[in-house]
Design a protein around this motif. Structure first.
Motif, PDB file in Angstrom:
ATOM      1  N   ILE A 205       0.759  -1.273  -0.075  1.00 46.28           N
ATOM      2  CA  ILE A 205       0.036  -0.038   0.001  1.00 46.28           C
ATOM      3  C   ILE A 205       0.912   1.400   0.025  1.00 46.28           C
ATOM      4  CG2 ILE A 205      -1.544   1.210   1.395  1.00 46.28           C
ATOM      5  CD1 ILE A 205      -2.428  -1.636   2.416  1.00 46.28           C
ATOM      6  N   SER A 206       2.052   1.117   0.830  1.00 46.89           N
ATOM      7  CA  SER A 206       2.674   2.543   0.964  1.00 46.89           C
ATOM      8  C   SER A 206       3.479   2.696  -0.411  1.00 46.89           C
ATOM      9  CB  SER A 206       3.711   2.383   2.129  1.00 46.89           C
ATOM     10  OG  SER A 206       4.466   1.262   1.867  1.00 46.89           O
ATOM     11  N   GLN A 207       3.783   1.419  -1.215  1.00 48.67           N
ATOM     12  CA  GLN A 207       4.474   1.828  -2.274  1.00 48.67           C
ATOM     13  C   GLN A 207       3.459   2.236  -3.425  1.00 48.67           C
ATOM     14  OE1 GLN A 207       6.061  -1.948  -3.716  1.00 48.67           O
ATOM     15  NE2 GLN A 207       7.960  -1.583  -2.302  1.00 48.67           N
ATOM     16  N   MET A 208       2.066   1.760  -3.415  1.00 52.42           N
ATOM     17  CA  MET A 208       1.249   2.355  -4.238  1.00 52.42           C
ATOM     18  C   MET A 208       1.016   3.725  -4.050  1.00 52.42           C
ATOM     19  SD  MET A 208      -1.680  -0.671  -4.387  1.00 52.42           S
ATOM     20  CE  MET A 208      -3.020   0.525  -4.544  1.00 52.42           C
ATOM     21  N   THR A 209       0.764   4.184  -2.831  1.00 50.44           N
ATOM     22  CA  THR A 209       0.464   5.598  -2.846  1.00 50.44           C
ATOM     23  C   THR A 209       1.941   6.468  -3.058  1.00 50.44           C
ATOM     24  OG1 THR A 209       1.434   5.461  -0.353  1.00 50.44           O
ATOM     25  CG2 THR A 209      -1.270   5.503  -0.759  1.00 50.44           C
ATOM     26  N   GLN A 210       2.704   5.960  -2.927  1.00 48.84           N
ATOM     27  CA  GLN A 210       4.068   6.679  -3.274  1.00 48.84           C
ATOM     28  C   GLN A 210       3.940   6.708  -4.874  1.00 48.84           C
ATOM     29  OE1 GLN A 210       7.151   7.684  -2.376  1.00 48.84           O
ATOM     30  NE2 GLN A 210       6.056   7.896  -0.338  1.00 48.84           N
ATOM     31  N   GLU A 211       3.546   5.469  -5.706  1.00 45.80           N
ATOM     32  CA  GLU A 211       3.347   5.710  -7.231  1.00 45.80           C
ATOM     33  C   GLU A 211       2.414   6.716  -7.576  1.00 45.80           C
ATOM     34  OE1 GLU A 211       3.119   1.768  -8.540  1.00 45.80           O
ATOM     35  OE2 GLU A 211       5.078   1.348  -7.798  1.00 45.80           O
ATOM     36  N   THR A 212       1.374   6.804  -6.909  1.00 49.08           N
ATOM     37  CA  THR A 212       0.282   7.710  -7.327  1.00 49.08           C
ATOM     38  C   THR A 212       0.579   8.945  -7.256  1.00 49.08           C
ATOM     39  OG1 THR A 212      -0.784   7.100  -5.500  1.00 49.08           O
ATOM     40  CG2 THR A 212      -1.793   6.146  -7.267  1.00 49.08           C
ATOM     41  N   ASP A 213       1.430   9.313  -6.383  1.00 46.07           N
ATOM     42  CA  ASP A 213       1.738  10.635  -5.822  1.00 46.07           C
ATOM     43  C   ASP A 213       2.636  11.249  -7.203  1.00 46.07           C
ATOM     44  OD1 ASP A 213       0.989  11.210  -3.350  1.00 46.07           O
ATOM     45  OD2 ASP A 213       2.843  10.934  -2.458  1.00 46.07           O
ATOM     46  N   PRO A 214       2.135  12.508  -7.443  1.00 46.33           N
ATOM     47  CA  PRO A 214       3.078  12.907  -8.821  1.00 46.33           C
ATOM     48  C   PRO A 214       4.419  13.345  -8.440  1.00 46.33           C
ATOM     49  CG  PRO A 214       1.772  14.630  -7.722  1.00 46.33           C
ATOM     50  CD  PRO A 214       1.319  13.512  -6.973  1.00 46.33           C
ATOM     51  N   ALA A 215       5.141  13.247  -9.369  1.00 47.38           N
ATOM     52  CA  ALA A 215       6.763  13.205  -9.164  1.00 47.38           C
ATOM     53  C   ALA A 215       7.197  14.295  -8.194  1.00 47.38           C
ATOM     54  CB  ALA A 215       7.476  13.276 -10.482  1.00 47.38           C
ATOM     55  N   LYS A 216       8.007  14.251  -7.367  1.00 50.12           N
ATOM     56  CA  LYS A 216       8.419  15.586  -6.616  1.00 50.12           C
ATOM     57  C   LYS A 216       8.865  16.690  -7.461  1.00 50.12           C
ATOM     58  CE  LYS A 216       8.353  14.882  -1.954  1.00 50.12           C
ATOM     59  NZ  LYS A 216       8.854  14.073  -0.965  1.00 50.12           N
ATOM     60  N   PRO A 217       8.160  17.636  -7.227  1.00 54.00           N
ATOM     61  CA  PRO A 217       8.491  18.799  -8.090  1.00 54.00           C
ATOM     62  C   PRO A 217       9.839  19.511  -7.551  1.00 54.00           C
ATOM     63  CG  PRO A 217       6.720  19.504  -6.627  1.00 54.00           C
ATOM     64  CD  PRO A 217       7.103  17.823  -6.065  1.00 54.00           C
ATOM     65  N   THR A 218      10.555  20.132  -8.633  1.00 51.33           N
ATOM     66  CA  THR A 218      11.728  20.703  -8.147  1.00 51.33           C
ATOM     67  C   THR A 218      11.218  22.241  -7.816  1.00 51.33           C
ATOM     68  OG1 THR A 218      11.832  21.842 -10.533  1.00 51.33           O
ATOM     69  CG2 THR A 218      13.006  19.583 -10.279  1.00 51.33           C
ATOM     70  N   LEU A 219      12.461  22.764  -7.051  1.00 46.32           N
ATOM     71  CA  LEU A 219      12.254  24.070  -6.672  1.00 46.32           C
ATOM     72  C   LEU A 219      11.592  25.230  -7.710  1.00 46.32           C
ATOM     73  CD1 LEU A 219      12.335  25.590  -3.951  1.00 46.32           C
ATOM     74  CD2 LEU A 219      14.623  26.589  -4.592  1.00 46.32           C
ATOM     75  N   ARG A 220      12.320  24.888  -8.788  1.00 40.87           N
ATOM     76  CA  ARG A 220      11.801  25.848  -9.661  1.00 40.87           C
ATOM     77  C   ARG A 220      10.349  25.755 -10.142  1.00 40.87           C
ATOM     78  NH1 ARG A 220      15.010  27.064 -15.374  1.00 40.87           N
ATOM     79  NH2 ARG A 220      13.015  28.365 -16.134  1.00 40.87           N
ATOM     80  N   ALA A 221       9.884  24.600 -10.228  1.00 39.45           N
ATOM     81  CA  ALA A 221       8.613  24.039 -10.786  1.00 39.45           C
ATOM     82  C   ALA A 221       7.605  24.666  -9.686  1.00 39.45           C
ATOM     83  CB  ALA A 221       8.530  22.754 -11.063  1.00 39.45           C
ATOM     84  N   ARG A 222       7.882  24.521  -8.391  1.00 37.16           N
ATOM     85  CA  ARG A 222       7.147  25.065  -7.392  1.00 37.16           C
ATOM     86  C   ARG A 222       6.933  26.422  -7.460  1.00 37.16           C
ATOM     87  NH1 ARG A 222       8.108  21.855  -1.568  1.00 37.16           N
ATOM     88  NH2 ARG A 222       7.437  19.894  -2.497  1.00 37.16           N
ATOM     89  N   LEU A 223       8.185  27.160  -7.585  1.00 35.41           N
ATOM     90  CA  LEU A 223       8.186  28.604  -7.703  1.00 35.41           C
ATOM     91  C   LEU A 223       7.322  28.908  -8.845  1.00 35.41           C
ATOM     92  CD1 LEU A 223      11.670  29.981  -7.010  1.00 35.41           C
ATOM     93  CD2 LEU A 223       9.735  30.388  -5.891  1.00 35.41           C
TER      94      LEU A 223
END
Lengths: 321, 330
Positions: free
Chosen positions: A4-22
């Protein structure tokens, strides 16, 4: 469980970079609303300036107000620089012991800001956890926690804070009093303020726990704390954020009030409230600058925090969109 | 309704018992009451006797029950500091605080309501914007800072009004009033103004919000269409419908004003209950602190209960259990 924890990991969008966040932030409604409110921009700049000068106090202030050796009595009672008799570098004058008012304000703001911020964090941590537990589990746990909150809310905020601070100081030996003055104050202000957060988050938790996704999560045995933190808490962060901002202003006000009344920070590590208390003694001797400038600084801080809080409340209110 | 009343009163009683427990704990466990009462030459035997007489050797529950019974009769013991009956001390100070809070409340309504109406009616005008900004400044000013600034302006610089004390008072029975003498009234102006600053802005903001809602309703449009003068529409027809929440707010804020009066009283050396409390805090005079805490909490709880009961009486939907018990409005 691991699956389950892996699945929730995968469904999360990829960790955004700082620039993308800005970039995402610049396109958000909140940022747009911020830019179109001059009062919010003004308040944020003011608060940033106050915070920056407070952090940099040891570097930029002309004098170390705690260093008794640096105080010279012949520099006492100098008026602000634009008045007759004003002297460089005492821009805002000196007090009766030759302490530079500007330096004392910068150091004092530091203490006021830290105590205000810390008490909000403590109240948030306690309020959110108790509220989640009460709302999620219900039953007698809920009853005990919320009754405690009812009792706290049935006494005036300032009275509880004064009592806690006074009692804690009375119970401690003299040596520890001054060392622990700041933690006591943080605690005294946090105790009456956690209830508001707890009530908000509890109401939300009571609604959410009946919903299907929470039932589903429980079925696959997601741990209770994980459901609370990851699924229920995010649902009520908006009102919590607004309340926390406004409470930050209230906390700084309360700290100043307690210190002014003599149950807060001691005179050898003065917050803005202590400075006003000291200056208040010279009200009738013409030394107005000792009390006026710390008071102005305190008002500016609380005003800017409240302006930001007001803007945030309107900006995050879906009804006003 | 009966069930609701019983529930509401039981709730209030529970809160008061909890406050009493807190007050009792402070009284019993912070400092030894016997050490506080006897003088230094007292022998060990005297102390033991006093301990027995005060009942400090009894069990916790017995002592707590006795504390509550006595407190309900207004007996909070003897002040450590000046050896006087606590209730007499507080009774002497009560009129000063009461008059201060009363005048501050009246000021907040007399100033706050018109300002609220003006900012709502002339919403786009420059003056309304200035007032709106002023109201944020108003809630941000600490009341002791307002007090100090008022003293600086009107007492130190201009010399118009006294900066401390109550002026001359007149005794009517046990009640000492400052409202009947010129010096008493002059002394009241600055403290009342500084205590009401926050309340004025609160009333103003509430009236503004209510007025904005009311001005959109059909009956106001209809009154306008019928040719009722604008002034009458705003100040009579619309305002009247905004007053209910204002009355509620004022009622519930009285408890807070009494508590906040202790700050104002310290600034102006106003001889009220708050100043008595702050002095008691400085000298760890615990019976006085406990009595003040109980009294203020009682006023607070009583006002809240009255407001709740009145609301339930007016609006039967609120008698429903779910609406009142959960505190759903956060």
């Amino acid at each position: 469980m691991a699956d389950i924890s892996q699945m929730t990991q995968e469904t999360d969008p990829a960790k955004p970079t700082l620039r993308a966040r800005l970039e995402a932030m610049q396109e958000s409604d909140l940022w747009y609303s911020f830019r179109s409110h001059p009062s919010a921009i003004f308040a944020a700049c003011l608060l940033a300036l106050v915070a920056l000068t407070a952090i940099l106090a040891p570097v930029i202030s002309p004098q170390d107000p705690y260093d008794l050796a640096a105080l010279e009595l012949w520099n006492a009672e100098i008026p602000p620089i634009w008045e007759e008799g004003g002297q460089w570098p005492y821009l805002l004058g000196t007090d009766t012991q030759g302490r530079d008012i500007l330096s004392a304000i910068l150091y004092g703001s530091r203490i006021s800001l830290v105590i205000g911020f810390a008490s909000v964090i403590v109240a948030l941590a306690v309020g959110l956890s108790l509220g989640l537990i009460a709302g999620y589990f219900g039953g007698w746990v809920d009853n005990v926690i919320m009754r405690m909150g009812d009792v706290l809310l049935s006494m005036p905020f300032i009275l509880i804070a004064i009592l806690i601070s006074a009692m804690a100081t009375a119970a401690l030996p003299t040596g520890l009093k001054d060392v622990l003055a700041a933690p006591i104050l943080i605690f005294a202000i946090a105790v009456p303020s956690w209830v508001q957060y707890a009530r908000t988050v509890r109401a939300s938790a009571m609604v959410e726990r009946k919903k299907e996704y929470v039932q589903a999560a429980r079925l696959i045995r997601v741990k209770a704390w994980r459901i609370m933190l990851h699924h229920i808490l995010p649902n009520c962060l908006t009102p919590i954020m607004v309340a926390a901002t406004l409470n930050f202003g209230l906390a700084i006000l309360s700290e100043a009030t307690l210190s002014f009344l003599g149950v807060g920070m001691p005179p050898d590590q003065p917050s803005l409230g202590t400075l006003i208390r000291i200056g208040n003694q010279y009200l009738f001797s013409g030394l107005w600058w000792i009390v006026v400038f710390p008071a102005v600084q305190l008002c500016l801080i609380v005003l800017s925090v409240n302006m930001i809080g007001d803007w945030l409340r309107d900006a995050l209110n879906p009804k006003l969109r | 309704m009966t069930a609701f009343l019983i529930k509401r009163f039981a709730n209030a009683a529970f809160v008061m018992l909890a406050v009493a427990l807190l007050a009792f704990t402070i009284f019993r466990f912070f400092g030894d009451p016997v050490e506080m009462m006897v003088n230094e030459q007292a022998t060990q035997e005297d102390r033991a006797q006093l301990r027995e007489r005060l009942g400090l050797n009894d069990g916790f529950v017995t002592q707590y029950t006795r504390f509550v019974t006595k407190a309900a009769q207004g007996d909070f013991g003897i002040s450590y500091r000046n050896q006087q009956d606590v209730m007499v001390l507080i009774g002497e100070r009560f009129p000063a605080t009461f008059e201060l809070v009363l005048v501050a409340t009246i000021l907040s309504l007399v100033i706050g309501i018109p300002l609220g109406v003006i900012t709502a009616v002339y919403r786009e005008s420059r003056m309304a914007n200035a007032l709106q900004l002023g109201s944020i400044v108003g809630v941000s000013l600490p009341s002791f800072v307002v007090g100090i600034m008022l003293i600086l302006a009107f007492s130190v610089s201009l010399g118009w009004l006294p900066a401390f004390g109550r002026g001359q008072t007149v005794d009517i029975g046990w009640w000492s009033t400052g409202l009947l003498t010129p010096s008493g009234r002059a002394a009241l102006v600055l403290p009342a103004l500084s205590l009401s600053t926050f309340q004025i802005t609160l009333v103003m903001r509430l009236v503004r919000a209510e007025m904005l809602e009311t001005l959109r309703t059909d009956y106001v449009k209809f009154a306008r269409a019928r040719g009722v003068p604008a002034r009458r529409v705003h100040w009579v027809h619309a305002l009247r419908n905004c007053l209910m929440p204002v009355i509620t707010l004022t009622g519930m804020q009285i408890g807070n004003l009494i508590a906040f009066a202790l700050v104002t009283e310290t600034v102006f050396q106003w001889p009220g209950m708050g100043l008595l409390f702050i002095q008691a805090v400085t000298f760890v005079d615990i019976p006085v602190m406990a009595a003040y805490l109980m009294l203020v909490s009682f006023i607070f709880v009583a006002l809240n209960t009255i407001v709740d009961v009145t609301y339930a009486w007016v609006d039967p939907r609120l008698r429903d259990d779910t609406a009142t018990a959960g505190g759903a409005n956060g």
